[in-house]
Design a protein around this motif. Sequence first.
Motif, PDB file in Angstrom:
ATOM      1  N   LEU A 235       0.827  -1.207   0.000  1.00  0.00           N
ATOM      2  CA  LEU A 235       0.000   0.000   0.000  1.00  0.00           C
ATOM      3  C   LEU A 235       0.858   1.251   0.000  1.00  0.00           C
ATOM      4  CD1 LEU A 235      -2.863   1.179   0.162  1.00  0.00           C
ATOM      5  CD2 LEU A 235      -2.689   1.068   2.654  1.00  0.00           C
ATOM      6  N   GLY A 236       1.948   1.231   0.784  1.00  0.00           N
ATOM      7  CA  GLY A 236       2.793   2.414   0.932  1.00  0.00           C
ATOM      8  C   GLY A 236       3.728   2.663  -0.227  1.00  0.00           C
ATOM      9  N   LYS A 237       3.885   1.676  -1.116  1.00  0.00           N
ATOM     10  CA  LYS A 237       4.757   1.888  -2.282  1.00  0.00           C
ATOM     11  C   LYS A 237       3.975   1.987  -3.582  1.00  0.00           C
ATOM     12  CE  LYS A 237       9.037   0.456  -4.498  1.00  0.00           C
ATOM     13  NZ  LYS A 237      10.237  -0.406  -4.445  1.00  0.00           N
ATOM     14  N   TYR A 238       2.901   1.211  -3.686  1.00  0.00           N
ATOM     15  CA  TYR A 238       2.170   1.154  -4.958  1.00  0.00           C
ATOM     16  C   TYR A 238       0.763   1.729  -4.897  1.00  0.00           C
ATOM     17  CZ  TYR A 238       6.007  -1.657  -6.727  1.00  0.00           C
ATOM     18  OH  TYR A 238       7.251  -2.085  -7.128  1.00  0.00           O
ATOM     19  N   LYS A 245      -6.169  -4.691  -6.724  1.00  0.00           N
ATOM     20  CA  LYS A 245      -6.002  -5.735  -7.750  1.00  0.00           C
ATOM     21  C   LYS A 245      -5.281  -6.955  -7.180  1.00  0.00           C
ATOM     22  CE  LYS A 245      -6.029  -2.497 -11.634  1.00  0.00           C
ATOM     23  NZ  LYS A 245      -5.222  -1.847 -12.706  1.00  0.00           N
ATOM     24  N   TRP A 246      -4.416  -6.727  -6.220  1.00  0.00           N
ATOM     25  CA  TRP A 246      -3.714  -7.825  -5.539  1.00  0.00           C
ATOM     26  C   TRP A 246      -4.701  -8.658  -4.732  1.00  0.00           C
ATOM     27  CZ3 TRP A 246      -1.084  -6.951  -0.284  1.00  0.00           C
ATOM     28  CH2 TRP A 246      -0.371  -8.095   0.111  1.00  0.00           C
ATOM     29  N   ILE A 247      -5.622  -8.008  -4.039  1.00  0.00           N
ATOM     30  CA  ILE A 247      -6.616  -8.718  -3.242  1.00  0.00           C
ATOM     31  C   ILE A 247      -7.452  -9.659  -4.106  1.00  0.00           C
ATOM     32  CG2 ILE A 247      -8.760  -8.411  -1.919  1.00  0.00           C
ATOM     33  CD1 ILE A 247      -7.513  -5.825  -0.805  1.00  0.00           C
ATOM     34  N   SER A 248      -7.812  -9.202  -5.296  1.00  0.00           N
ATOM     35  CA  SER A 248      -8.659 -10.010  -6.179  1.00  0.00           C
ATOM     36  C   SER A 248      -7.847 -10.931  -7.098  1.00  0.00           C
ATOM     37  CB  SER A 248      -9.551  -9.099  -7.030  1.00  0.00           C
ATOM     38  OG  SER A 248      -8.756  -8.258  -7.847  1.00  0.00           O
ATOM     39  N   HIS A 249      -6.531 -10.936  -6.927  1.00  0.00           N
ATOM     40  CA  HIS A 249      -5.602 -11.788  -7.678  1.00  0.00           C
ATOM     41  C   HIS A 249      -5.471 -11.390  -9.145  1.00  0.00           C
ATOM     42  CE1 HIS A 249      -3.638 -16.014  -8.014  1.00  0.00           C
ATOM     43  NE2 HIS A 249      -2.888 -15.221  -7.268  1.00  0.00           N
ATOM     44  N   GLN A 250      -5.919 -10.172  -9.479  1.00  0.00           N
ATOM     45  CA  GLN A 250      -5.608  -9.647 -10.805  1.00  0.00           C
ATOM     46  C   GLN A 250      -4.103  -9.414 -10.894  1.00  0.00           C
ATOM     47  OE1 GLN A 250      -9.056  -6.604 -10.332  1.00  0.00           O
ATOM     48  NE2 GLN A 250      -8.488  -6.541 -12.487  1.00  0.00           N
ATOM     49  N   ILE A 251      -3.523  -9.022  -9.765  1.00  0.00           N
ATOM     50  CA  ILE A 251      -2.069  -8.965  -9.618  1.00  0.00           C
ATOM     51  C   ILE A 251      -1.697 -10.089  -8.662  1.00  0.00           C
ATOM     52  CG2 ILE A 251      -0.161  -7.648  -8.632  1.00  0.00           C
ATOM     53  CD1 ILE A 251      -1.472  -5.122  -9.657  1.00  0.00           C
ATOM     54  N   LYS A 252      -0.824 -10.981  -9.106  1.00  0.00           N
ATOM     55  CA  LYS A 252      -0.465 -12.158  -8.320  1.00  0.00           C
ATOM     56  C   LYS A 252       0.712 -11.855  -7.380  1.00  0.00           C
ATOM     57  CE  LYS A 252      -2.041 -15.450 -11.841  1.00  0.00           C
ATOM     58  NZ  LYS A 252      -2.715 -14.430 -12.657  1.00  0.00           N
ATOM     59  N   PHE A 253       0.916 -12.743  -6.433  1.00  0.00           N
ATOM     60  CA  PHE A 253       2.054 -12.602  -5.522  1.00  0.00           C
ATOM     61  C   PHE A 253       3.372 -12.658  -6.301  1.00  0.00           C
ATOM     62  CE2 PHE A 253      -1.073 -13.361  -2.312  1.00  0.00           C
ATOM     63  CZ  PHE A 253      -0.553 -12.872  -1.119  1.00  0.00           C
ATOM     64  N   THR A 412      -4.909   7.360   2.339  1.00  0.00           N
ATOM     65  CA  THR A 412      -5.181   6.244   1.432  1.00  0.00           C
ATOM     66  C   THR A 412      -5.467   5.047   2.319  1.00  0.00           C
ATOM     67  OG1 THR A 412      -3.628   7.154  -0.203  1.00  0.00           O
ATOM     68  CG2 THR A 412      -4.310   4.860  -0.484  1.00  0.00           C
ATOM     69  N   PHE A 413      -6.747   4.848   2.661  1.00  0.00           N
ATOM     70  CA  PHE A 413      -7.134   3.796   3.588  1.00  0.00           C
ATOM     71  C   PHE A 413      -7.522   2.521   2.848  1.00  0.00           C
ATOM     72  CE2 PHE A 413     -10.501   1.383   5.707  1.00  0.00           C
ATOM     73  CZ  PHE A 413      -9.867   1.046   6.884  1.00  0.00           C
ATOM     74  N   ARG A 414      -7.049   1.387   3.370  1.00  0.00           N
ATOM     75  CA  ARG A 414      -7.486   0.084   2.868  1.00  0.00           C
ATOM     76  C   ARG A 414      -7.590  -0.898   4.032  1.00  0.00           C
ATOM     77  NH1 ARG A 414      -8.324   2.820  -0.915  1.00  0.00           N
ATOM     78  NH2 ARG A 414      -8.117   2.317  -3.128  1.00  0.00           N
ATOM     79  N   PHE A 415      -8.528  -1.824   3.911  1.00  0.00           N
ATOM     80  CA  PHE A 415      -8.716  -2.883   4.897  1.00  0.00           C
ATOM     81  C   PHE A 415      -7.624  -3.930   4.698  1.00  0.00           C
ATOM     82  CE2 PHE A 415     -10.829  -6.387   7.082  1.00  0.00           C
ATOM     83  CZ  PHE A 415     -11.568  -5.752   8.066  1.00  0.00           C
ATOM     84  N   ASP A 416      -7.289  -4.621   5.768  1.00  0.00           N
ATOM     85  CA  ASP A 416      -6.276  -5.676   5.739  1.00  0.00           C
ATOM     86  C   ASP A 416      -6.493  -6.617   4.556  1.00  0.00           C
ATOM     87  OD1 ASP A 416      -5.345  -8.503   6.432  1.00  0.00           O
ATOM     88  OD2 ASP A 416      -4.399  -7.366   8.038  1.00  0.00           O
ATOM     89  N   ALA A 417      -5.482  -6.735   3.694  1.00  0.00           N
ATOM     90  CA  ALA A 417      -5.624  -7.503   2.453  1.00  0.00           C
ATOM     91  C   ALA A 417      -5.832  -8.993   2.691  1.00  0.00           C
ATOM     92  CB  ALA A 417      -4.397  -7.287   1.565  1.00  0.00           C
ATOM     93  N   SER A 418      -5.033  -9.584   3.580  1.00  0.00           N
ATOM     94  CA  SER A 418      -5.159 -11.030   3.794  1.00  0.00           C
ATOM     95  C   SER A 418      -6.529 -11.386   4.380  1.00  0.00           C
ATOM     96  CB  SER A 418      -4.050 -11.544   4.719  1.00  0.00           C
ATOM     97  OG  SER A 418      -4.110 -10.934   5.989  1.00  0.00           O
ATOM     98  N   ASP A 419      -7.127 -10.459   5.130  1.00  0.00           N
ATOM     99  CA  ASP A 419      -8.451 -10.703   5.678  1.00  0.00           C
ATOM    100  C   ASP A 419      -9.528 -10.685   4.602  1.00  0.00           C
ATOM    101  OD1 ASP A 419      -7.337 -10.855   8.168  1.00  0.00           O
ATOM    102  OD2 ASP A 419      -8.014  -8.895   8.846  1.00  0.00           O
ATOM    103  N   LEU A 420      -9.254  -9.991   3.493  1.00  0.00           N
ATOM    104  CA  LEU A 420     -10.220  -9.903   2.402  1.00  0.00           C
ATOM    105  C   LEU A 420     -10.010 -10.979   1.336  1.00  0.00           C
ATOM    106  CD1 LEU A 420     -10.344  -6.029   1.919  1.00  0.00           C
ATOM    107  CD2 LEU A 420     -12.208  -7.477   2.724  1.00  0.00           C
ATOM    108  N   MET A 421      -8.834 -11.595   1.328  1.00  0.00           N
ATOM    109  CA  MET A 421      -8.573 -12.656   0.359  1.00  0.00           C
ATOM    110  C   MET A 421      -9.349 -13.916   0.742  1.00  0.00           C
ATOM    111  SD  MET A 421      -4.445 -12.221  -0.168  1.00  0.00           S
ATOM    112  CE  MET A 421      -3.754 -10.734  -0.898  1.00  0.00           C
ATOM    113  N   PRO A 422      -9.522 -14.848  -0.203  1.00  0.00           N
ATOM    114  CA  PRO A 422     -10.172 -16.118   0.153  1.00  0.00           C
ATOM    115  C   PRO A 422      -9.480 -16.735   1.364  1.00  0.00           C
ATOM    116  CG  PRO A 422      -9.855 -15.988  -2.211  1.00  0.00           C
ATOM    117  CD  PRO A 422      -9.136 -14.801  -1.619  1.00  0.00           C
TER     118      PRO A 422
END
Length: 457
Positions: A235-238, A245-253, A412-422
């Motif tokens: 979040l702090g760099k990109y 897009k990372w959360i929805s796997h449009q951008i992969k690990f 630039t607020f976002r909810f915890d990504a791993s909590d939103l992933m499957p």
Amino acid sequence: MQRTIGSGRSVLAVGAAAAALALVAGCSNSSSGGGSKGNASASPLTGDCAQFQAYAGHSGTTVTMFASILSPESDSLEKSWADFSKCTGIKISYEGSNDFESQLPVRVNGGNAPDLAIIPQPGLLAQMVKTGKVVKPPQQTVDNENKWAPIWKSYGTVNGTFYAAPMSANMKSLVWYSPKQFKANGWTVPTTWADLMKLSDTIAKAGKNKPWCGGIGSGTATGWPATDWLEEVVLGKYGGDVYDKWISHQIKFSDPQIIDAMNVVQNWMHNPAYVNGGIGDVKSIASTTFQDAGAPILKGNCSMLQQASFYEAQWPKGTKIGPDGDIWAFKLPSVDPSVTTPVEGGGEFVAAFSDRPEVQAVQNYLSTSAWATSRIKVAPGWVSANQGVDPSTYTDPVDQLSAKYLTDPSATFRFDASDLMPAAVGAGAEWKEFTAWFAQNQSVQKTAANIDAAWPQ
């Protein structure tokens, strides 16, 4: 597994994010909007108990609750509903477990579900809804949602249906430190990532202690603090778009942006010159519980710990917390200064597996401003995004610091990504692989590839 993320989150304007966490409305000192079916003929409650009249009529019943919240945090949780239980006669039988994320599915699928579960991962909520065992909340709980901004309701929604009322909010983008130690060494609080790394180098080269301490141990949830470190960097760099897009796997690990972010973490919390002060080497991060990770700061063995606002409850009793205290915190700087005040937050959601009247009474009460206010009064480090809470209720300095950033209109607020992933990823493969990253020195590339391979088709 589908849930309300992706486009619904990517269009979240900064102003809306701030509104989601605004604590600006007047205090609700009553339990209005409570209610539950079956209480119309309840005997009148008097005195201080009169405020709980809407929940009366179920005396002698027990409601079971299961969560990942352990003592000392759970102590304040149980205090927050003590008056409610005493006045209504509804006993809330609470159980906290370090194995919550793995045990909840086992219990639900085995026919031994709790009446209520406090779920910190929307991805896990979606997994539970898929079992068909989650009960939709009563209308009164739904109506009480008018004290929350719509984005929070979306996190408790699966496939367009609302299942779980939000319960809390927390600020994850904090660094804990000792103001006394900083002052004695002439260090200043860094406001940029470059300055943060420069300070880390300075402390490391001095050789008196290590700049960082950390721990990712958490029972079957071991690994989750490391996911926060990566999320902060992504979040702090990109920024928010890549994050979404990372959360929805449009951008992969294994895509370049995330690999780059993992390498930033590698040079930070996987750096043997930086960690793990007072505890051990890099591998010791995996075997140290997150609850114990900050203790070396008080002993002068390390200087900083990246952890959420709720970590305040882990400092020993008697620790003075504040700008001139034994411990204080500063906002983790953005890796790229062009990303405006990146703020990662988390939260918890109450899901029901029963619609018994006493269960709905508890469910309704926990969705009110009155309950949120009662919890704030007994739980330093706990913040609610319920807009019915009077801001003056927050007297704890960490809570005030958290509210400052959680309500920043420019953030630039976002909810915890791993909590939103499957759940199979965010509460499964990612925890496992990040633990291997630290415990076994597994490479960044292999860690990323293994997580991508676990993503549900």
